[in-house]
Design a protein around this motif. Structure first.
Motif, PDB file in Angstrom:
ATOM      1  N   ILE A   1      30.750 -65.103 -16.468  1.00 21.36           N
ATOM      2  CA  ILE A   1      31.265 -64.136 -16.763  1.00 21.36           C
ATOM      3  C   ILE A   1      31.744 -62.850 -15.963  1.00 21.36           C
ATOM      4  O   ILE A   1      30.703 -62.507 -15.093  1.00 21.36           O
TER       5      ILE A   1
ATOM      6  N   ASP B   1      36.612 -58.290 -16.568  1.00 20.87           N
ATOM      7  CA  ASP B   1      37.320 -58.631 -17.481  1.00 20.87           C
ATOM      8  C   ASP B   1      36.878 -57.652 -18.896  1.00 20.87           C
ATOM      9  O   ASP B   1      37.542 -57.844 -19.979  1.00 20.87           O
ATOM     10  N   HIS B   2      35.636 -57.415 -19.040  1.00 18.22           N
ATOM     11  CA  HIS B   2      35.094 -56.516 -20.065  1.00 18.22           C
ATOM     12  C   HIS B   2      34.915 -55.155 -19.966  1.00 18.22           C
ATOM     13  O   HIS B   2      34.143 -54.559 -20.677  1.00 18.22           O
TER      14      HIS B   2
ATOM     15  N   ASP C   1      35.842 -52.963 -22.971  1.00 21.35           N
ATOM     16  CA  ASP C   1      34.914 -53.072 -24.113  1.00 21.35           C
ATOM     17  C   ASP C   1      33.548 -52.550 -23.772  1.00 21.35           C
ATOM     18  O   ASP C   1      32.930 -52.195 -24.734  1.00 21.35           O
TER      19      ASP C   1
ATOM     20  N   PRO D   1      29.567 -53.574 -29.808  1.00 24.89           N
ATOM     21  CA  PRO D   1      30.417 -54.293 -29.006  1.00 24.89           C
ATOM     22  C   PRO D   1      31.398 -54.807 -29.800  1.00 24.89           C
ATOM     23  O   PRO D   1      31.423 -55.027 -30.884  1.00 24.89           O
TER      24      PRO D   1
ATOM     25  N   ASN E   1      34.888 -59.651 -29.155  1.00 20.85           N
ATOM     26  CA  ASN E   1      34.921 -60.445 -27.836  1.00 20.85           C
ATOM     27  C   ASN E   1      33.703 -60.154 -26.858  1.00 20.85           C
ATOM     28  O   ASN E   1      33.025 -61.045 -26.410  1.00 20.85           O
ATOM     29  N   LEU E   2      33.155 -59.129 -26.895  1.00 14.15           N
ATOM     30  CA  LEU E   2      32.299 -58.557 -26.139  1.00 14.15           C
ATOM     31  C   LEU E   2      30.900 -59.255 -26.682  1.00 14.15           C
ATOM     32  O   LEU E   2      29.976 -59.720 -26.000  1.00 14.15           O
TER      33      LEU E   2
ATOM     34  N   VAL F   1      30.399 -62.645 -25.599  1.00 12.25           N
ATOM     35  CA  VAL F   1      29.859 -62.757 -24.306  1.00 12.25           C
ATOM     36  C   VAL F   1      28.245 -62.312 -24.187  1.00 12.25           C
ATOM     37  O   VAL F   1      27.525 -62.989 -23.426  1.00 12.25           O
TER      38      VAL F   1
END
Lengths: 203, 370
Positions: free
Chosen positions: A49, A53-54, A57, A67, A70-71, A74
């Motif tokens: 991870i 990229d997050h 978010d 969240p 997507n988050l 993860v």
């Protein structure tokens, strides 16, 4: 899907550039853990991870309290993994703010009992105690189980000092794998098994 | 099915004009919104309870009593009543009084509040949040149901031979909903008593809301109050409507972008995808609201949030016109057509009174002849 015997190692790395030295260290730690498990005949899968990229978010989660879909995926990868490898760049004498945000949006019990290998990177060796002064207390608070050896990599560790980095990686990987013969404690699901109301009333 | 609006009573700058209404203006605006809700044919007005700026609604029964005097059919409710930091004795008294004045048009939604310092301000500890909700509500129920109460607990001074006055109207306590976003204990509490459960899903993804409502339904059945699909469920919703979808988005965006709760975070588009927020045409709101039933089953109460984030009163009243004229009549018809006969409506004072009389009559019949 992981087979029953397959171990899942989640890697959380918070470098900002692509590629970053944090990711470089994370990959080496993950490979060492994978090799160590292989020599013991244990299959494993690595889930990497990149916190960058997050980033949006994570900010949104802090502001809205939940969240994004997507988050959430993860976060579930991290909370259900058998073990974690975490790597942060050193910013202003600590882990980076982005790295901390990732762990701030997790429930404070989400990592309880989880073995964690601590990693950090920095420009010079002078920051190496960031592992023990910043990362270790964070994971102690989260009731995770950080292994004794953390791995700090300064710029020189990618050149002239590489030989001294390698044994630390191997040592830390072995320590992480040694914790994995324990089965992960399964946490009771409060939605599947709520505390009966009589117990709440009488507590 | 009941439809209504709920307000958090925030005093927020209108980001499009830079003006902020006074507390007095906001209080009057809430009253105007409630009266308008009745005028356009909605069923419920609920006010929040807060004890800090920028909110004005610290004294719900005063406001609801004032509204009760000017309405005939509107049910007056709360969103929520702080069961943690209010004295349950005072809740029992205040809402029984309101119930008499409003002719029974009163119910309550219990909640724990979302402002940490409220606990110490009222002499409590936030770490006892759940325990306070459990103990205080257990006492509140007894105060409404038993004429003389002897009681001792952890959080309040004991009561000996205490009678809460006035007694509930017709000896029928107000119906109670329990509101909680993420605490399974509160869903469990609502299920245990057979009370209603309200999920203020407006800031939450459906998957999360479903987990709470499914738990409540399952445990409602477990405790013998009926089948899971007969449990009494309420949901929030957040809408902004204009005839044309694009106009709604254009007009609402600055309010969204600067809103106290989610402003400066996700985009309007992200948020409408992930939560029930619907900004668009009346038809879009109808379609979105109908999906709630698909996610969570047939439910009894739908409350919309329409008056926050600095929206001017004029705009809010226009929203109520649209709700009353174009949205709610269609939703009433659609939901009624889909609802199986065995799923009950939300309890009202009248229905609870009838049920109590019926239970009493049964008891008399079943009494052995001496």
């Amino acid at each position: 899907m992981s087979t029953p015997s397959e171990r899942v190692i989640a890697v959380v790395t918070a470098g900002l550039t692509t590629p970053s030295s944090s990711r470089l260290l994370a990959d080496q730690l993950a490979a060492a853990v994978h090799d160590e498990l292989s020599t013991r005949g244990v299959a494993s899968r690595t889930e990497v991870i990149e916190v960058r990229d997050h980033a949006h978010d994570l900010t949104n989660n802090l502001l809205t309290g939940f969240p994004s879909a997507n988050l959430e995926k993860v976060l579930t990868t991290v909370t259900t993994a058998d073990a974690l490898i975490v790597v942060s760049p050193t910013f202003s004498a600590s882990y980076s703010g982005l790295f901390k945000m990732f762990f701030d949006v997790l429930d404070d019990q989400a990592l309880a009992g989880k073995p964690v290998l601590l990693g950090a990177t920095g420009g010079t060796e002078r920051h190496s105690l960031v592992l023990d002064y910043a990362l270790r207390p964070l994971f102690a608070y989260l009731k995770a189980i950080p292994v004794p050896t953390g791995v700090y990599a300064a710029s020189t560790d990618w050149g002239p000092n590489a030989a001294t980095l390698r044994p630390r990686i191997t040592q830390a990987a072995a320590e992480l794998v040694a914790t994995l013969h324990h089965d992960n404690p399964t946490k009771p699901d409060p939605f599947e098994n709520p505390t009966p109301f009589e117990n709440l009333l009488n507590s | 099915m009941q439809f209504g609006v709920f307000s958090v009573s925030d005093v927020t700058e209108d980001p499009t004009t830079g003006t902020t209404v006074s507390e007095g203006e906001r209080i009057k605006a809430m009253v105007a919104i409630a009266l308008k809700a009745e005028e356009v044919g909605l069923d419920v007005f609920a006010t929040g309870e807060h004890h800090n700026p920028p909110f004005v609604a610290s004294s719900p029964t005063t406001m609801l009593g004032f509204i009760a005097a000017q309405t005939k059919n509107l049910i007056l409710s709360t969103s929520t009543t702080l069961i943690t930091t209010n004295d349950p004795v005072k809740i029992a008294e205040d809402y029984a009084m309101l119930q008499h004045l409003a002719g029974g048009r009163v119910d309550l939604m219990m909640g724990r509040g979302n402002t940490g310092p409220v606990y110490p301000w009222f002499g409590q500890d936030i770490r006892n949040g759940i325990a306070l909700a459990v103990e205080n509500y257990a006492l509140l129920r007894r105060l409404w149901r038993e004429d003389v109460v002897d009681w001792e607990g952890k959080f309040r001074t004991p009561l000996q031979g205490f009678t809460s006055t006035p007694r509930p109207l017709d000896d029928v306590p107000p119906f109670v909903w329990h509101g909680s976003i993420r605490s399974p204990e509160i869903a469990e509490q609502a299920a245990y008593y057979g009370d209603g459960f309200f999920h203020n899903n407006i800031f939450w993804p459906a998957s999360h809301t479903k987990q709470m409502i499914d738990l409540y339904r399952r445990r409602f059945e477990h405790y013998g109050h009926g089948a899971a699909d007969q449990a009494i469920v309420g949901l929030g919703g957040q809408v902004f409507m204009r005839k044309n979808s694009q106009d709604a988005v254009r007009e609402f965006r600055p309010y969204f972008d600067n809103a106290p709760v989610y402003g400066h975070g996700p985009s309007l588009e992200d948020f409408t995808r992930e939560t029930p927020l619907t900004v668009g045409s009346p038809q879009e709101v109808i379609e979105r609201t109908l999906t709630f039933r698909e996610h969570f089953g047939d439910y009894q109460r739908q409350l919309f949030l329409i008056d926050h984030a600095g929206l001017p009163l004029k705009t809010v009243l226009e929203q109520l016109d649209i709700l009353g004229e174009e949205v709610v009549p269609v939703l009433r018809k659609e939901f009624a057509a889909l609802k199986p006969a065995h799923v009950p409506d939300a309890p009202t004072h009248a229905s609870l009174k009838t049920a109590a009389e019926r239970a009493q009559a049964l008891e008399t019949i079943e009494e052995p002849v001496r």
